[in-house]
Design an enzyme around this catalytic site. Structure first.
Site, PDB file in Angstrom:
ATOM      1  N   ASN A 262       0.855  -1.184   0.000  1.00 17.50           N
ATOM      2  CA  ASN A 262       0.000   0.000   0.000  1.00 17.50           C
ATOM      3  C   ASN A 262       0.895   1.239   0.000  1.00 17.50           C
ATOM      4  O   ASN A 262       1.619   1.481   0.960  1.00 17.50           O
ATOM      5  CB  ASN A 262      -0.892  -0.046   1.259  1.00 17.50           C
ATOM      6  CG  ASN A 262      -1.805   1.165   1.385  1.00 17.50           C
ATOM      7  OD1 ASN A 262      -1.857   2.002   0.496  1.00 17.50           O
ATOM      8  ND2 ASN A 262      -2.513   1.241   2.502  1.00 17.50           N
TER       9      ASN A 262
ATOM     10  N   GLY B 282       3.370  -2.998  10.632  1.00 17.09           N
ATOM     11  CA  GLY B 282       4.750  -3.102  11.094  1.00 17.09           C
ATOM     12  C   GLY B 282       5.612  -4.122  10.367  1.00 17.09           C
ATOM     13  O   GLY B 282       6.776  -4.321  10.724  1.00 17.09           O
TER      14      GLY B 282
ATOM     15  N   GLU C 143      -5.127  -6.039  10.775  1.00 16.55           N
ATOM     16  CA  GLU C 143      -4.062  -5.083  11.111  1.00 16.55           C
ATOM     17  C   GLU C 143      -4.368  -4.397  12.436  1.00 16.55           C
ATOM     18  O   GLU C 143      -5.241  -3.513  12.472  1.00 16.55           O
ATOM     19  CB  GLU C 143      -3.982  -3.975  10.044  1.00 16.55           C
ATOM     20  CG  GLU C 143      -3.639  -4.438   8.667  1.00 16.55           C
ATOM     21  CD  GLU C 143      -3.140  -3.286   7.784  1.00 16.55           C
ATOM     22  OE1 GLU C 143      -2.165  -3.516   7.074  1.00 16.55           O
ATOM     23  OE2 GLU C 143      -3.701  -2.182   7.837  1.00 16.55           O
TER      24      GLU C 143
ATOM     25  N   HIS D  27      -9.837   0.335   5.153  1.00 17.72           N
ATOM     26  CA  HIS D  27      -8.517   0.455   5.796  1.00 17.72           C
ATOM     27  C   HIS D  27      -8.667   1.224   7.096  1.00 17.72           C
ATOM     28  O   HIS D  27      -9.511   2.118   7.205  1.00 17.72           O
ATOM     29  CB  HIS D  27      -7.534   1.180   4.866  1.00 17.72           C
ATOM     30  CG  HIS D  27      -6.123   1.064   5.352  1.00 17.72           C
ATOM     31  ND1 HIS D  27      -5.620   1.852   6.353  1.00 17.72           N
ATOM     32  CD2 HIS D  27      -5.132   0.219   5.012  1.00 17.72           C
ATOM     33  CE1 HIS D  27      -4.361   1.496   6.588  1.00 17.72           C
ATOM     34  NE2 HIS D  27      -4.048   0.513   5.795  1.00 17.72           N
TER      35      HIS D  27
ATOM     36  N   ALA E 284       3.246  -1.131   4.159  1.00 17.53           N
ATOM     37  CA  ALA E 284       3.465   0.174   3.530  1.00 17.53           C
ATOM     38  C   ALA E 284       4.853   0.715   3.872  1.00 17.53           C
ATOM     39  O   ALA E 284       5.787   0.631   3.074  1.00 17.53           O
ATOM     40  CB  ALA E 284       2.380   1.157   3.972  1.00 17.53           C
ATOM     41  N   SER E 285       5.006   1.252   5.092  1.00 18.69           N
ATOM     42  CA  SER E 285       6.202   2.049   5.409  1.00 18.69           C
ATOM     43  C   SER E 285       7.513   1.279   5.260  1.00 18.69           C
ATOM     44  O   SER E 285       8.528   1.878   4.904  1.00 18.69           O
ATOM     45  CB  SER E 285       6.088   2.635   6.815  1.00 18.69           C
ATOM     46  OG  SER E 285       5.793   1.633   7.757  1.00 18.69           O
TER      47      SER E 285
ATOM     48  N   ILE F 209       0.468  -0.203  13.230  1.00 25.16           N
ATOM     49  CA  ILE F 209       0.648   0.366  11.887  1.00 25.16           C
ATOM     50  C   ILE F 209       1.719   1.456  11.925  1.00 25.16           C
ATOM     51  O   ILE F 209       1.685   2.347  12.759  1.00 25.16           O
ATOM     52  CB  ILE F 209      -0.696   0.920  11.341  1.00 25.16           C
ATOM     53  CG1 ILE F 209      -1.654  -0.242  11.059  1.00 25.16           C
ATOM     54  CG2 ILE F 209      -0.469   1.747  10.070  1.00 25.16           C
ATOM     55  CD1 ILE F 209      -3.030   0.180  10.567  1.00 25.16           C
TER      56      ILE F 209
HETATM   57  O1  G3P Z   1      -1.959  -0.894   4.602  1.00 27.49           O
HETATM   58  C1  G3P Z   1      -0.831  -1.332   5.268  1.00 27.49           C
HETATM   59  C2  G3P Z   1      -0.684  -0.786   6.581  1.00 27.49           C
HETATM   60  O2  G3P Z   1      -1.710  -0.164   7.222  1.00 27.49           O
HETATM   61  C3  G3P Z   1       0.449  -1.196   7.409  1.00 27.49           C
HETATM   62  O3  G3P Z   1       1.283  -0.104   7.392  1.00 27.49           O
HETATM   63  O4  G3P Z   1       3.412   1.032   7.512  1.00 27.49           O
HETATM   64  O5  G3P Z   1       2.798  -0.635   9.265  1.00 27.49           O
HETATM   65  O6  G3P Z   1       3.360  -1.415   6.968  1.00 27.49           O
HETATM   66  P1  G3P Z   1       2.799  -0.290   7.819  1.00 27.49           P
END
Ligand code: G3P
Length: 226
Positions: free
Chosen positions: A13, A185, A145, A97, A206-207, A150
């Site tokens: 994402n 995470g 999630e 989301h 994502a991150s 996150i």
């Molecule tokens: O959509 C993926 C997300 O909400 C997780 O984000 O940055 O923890 O990988 P992250």
């Protein structure tokens, strides 16, 4: 449902980070496409909404919208519909989301209408009970999630293995064909390996890639866990 995505899958994402805006988001999608081809790994990209059509027509990997509204085409302003993402070349959409929640009735509408348009839905959930409830609606996938993890760099598959294991068990009990992903995470191959060992069909993240100094290296590390 006609469309199929090989499992396990890594779903990236791009969110609305500066690092994924415009050309940078396009480059990220191209990196995902290249790594997918080289490594034989199933990778899905969710570009920033305004780049969806451009990216979907430029890469061979599946592209998902990050969000759609539960409305039919027509007199709405600034909304994104399932019909418009289909026309843009998307394979499916994220739904609900944790950064863009919907009412359950809207989730139901989106899952049903997406299926009728042959679009896939990955519905995000925050816990086991919500995952079970969503499975009743028969989406393509549930992605659990925990919101507090996150963007934390601490992976759900290591910090809260129970939520992954139980979500897999409960979702598949309700709807055996449902794909189950976990996210929050997820950063490296060990996190992916742990998720798969817990029964997940893949990860949503994502991150860990979008904000990495070297997104290609970060992606290769993730793939090494499969
Ligand atoms: O959509 C993926 C997300 O909400 C997780 O984000 O940055 O923890 O990988 P992250």
């Amino acid at each position: 449902m006609g469309r199929k995505i090989d499992l396990p899958v890594i779903v990236l994402n791009e969110k609305t980070y500066l690092e994924s805006a415009g050309d940078r988001g396009f480059e990220l999608a191209k990196i995902c496409e290249a790594v997918s081809a080289e490594q034989g790994m199933s990778i899905v990209i969710c570009p920033q909404q305004v780049e969806l059509a451009k990216i979907a027509s430029s890469v061979k990997i599946p592209c998902f919208a990050q969000h759609v509204e539960a409305v039919e085409p027509g007199s709405h302003t600034g909304f994104v519909t399932l019909d418009s993402i289909k026309a843009a070349g998307a394979t499916g959409t994220l739904v609900n989301h944790s950064e863009h929640r919907l009412k359950i009735a809207d989730v139901e509408f989106i899952i049903g209408k997406a299926a009728s348009l042959d679009l896939l839905t990955i519905v995000c959930t925050n816990n086991i009970a919500v995952s079970k409830a969503v499975a009743e609606l028969k989406p393509y996938a549930v992605a659990v999630e925990p919101p507090e993890l996150i963007g934390s760099g601490r992976s759900v598959s290591k910090e809260d293995p129970g939520i992954v294991e139980e979500t897999v068990k409960e979702v598949k009990r309700v709807y055996a064909d449902c794909v189950v992903l976990c996210g929050a995470g997820v950063t490296n191959g060990e996190d992916v390996k742990a998720a798969i060992e817990l029964g997940a069909d893949g990860v949503l993240l994502a991150s860990g890639v979008v904000k990495a100094k070297d997104p290609r290296a970060a992606l290769l590390d993730l793939v090494s866990g499969v």
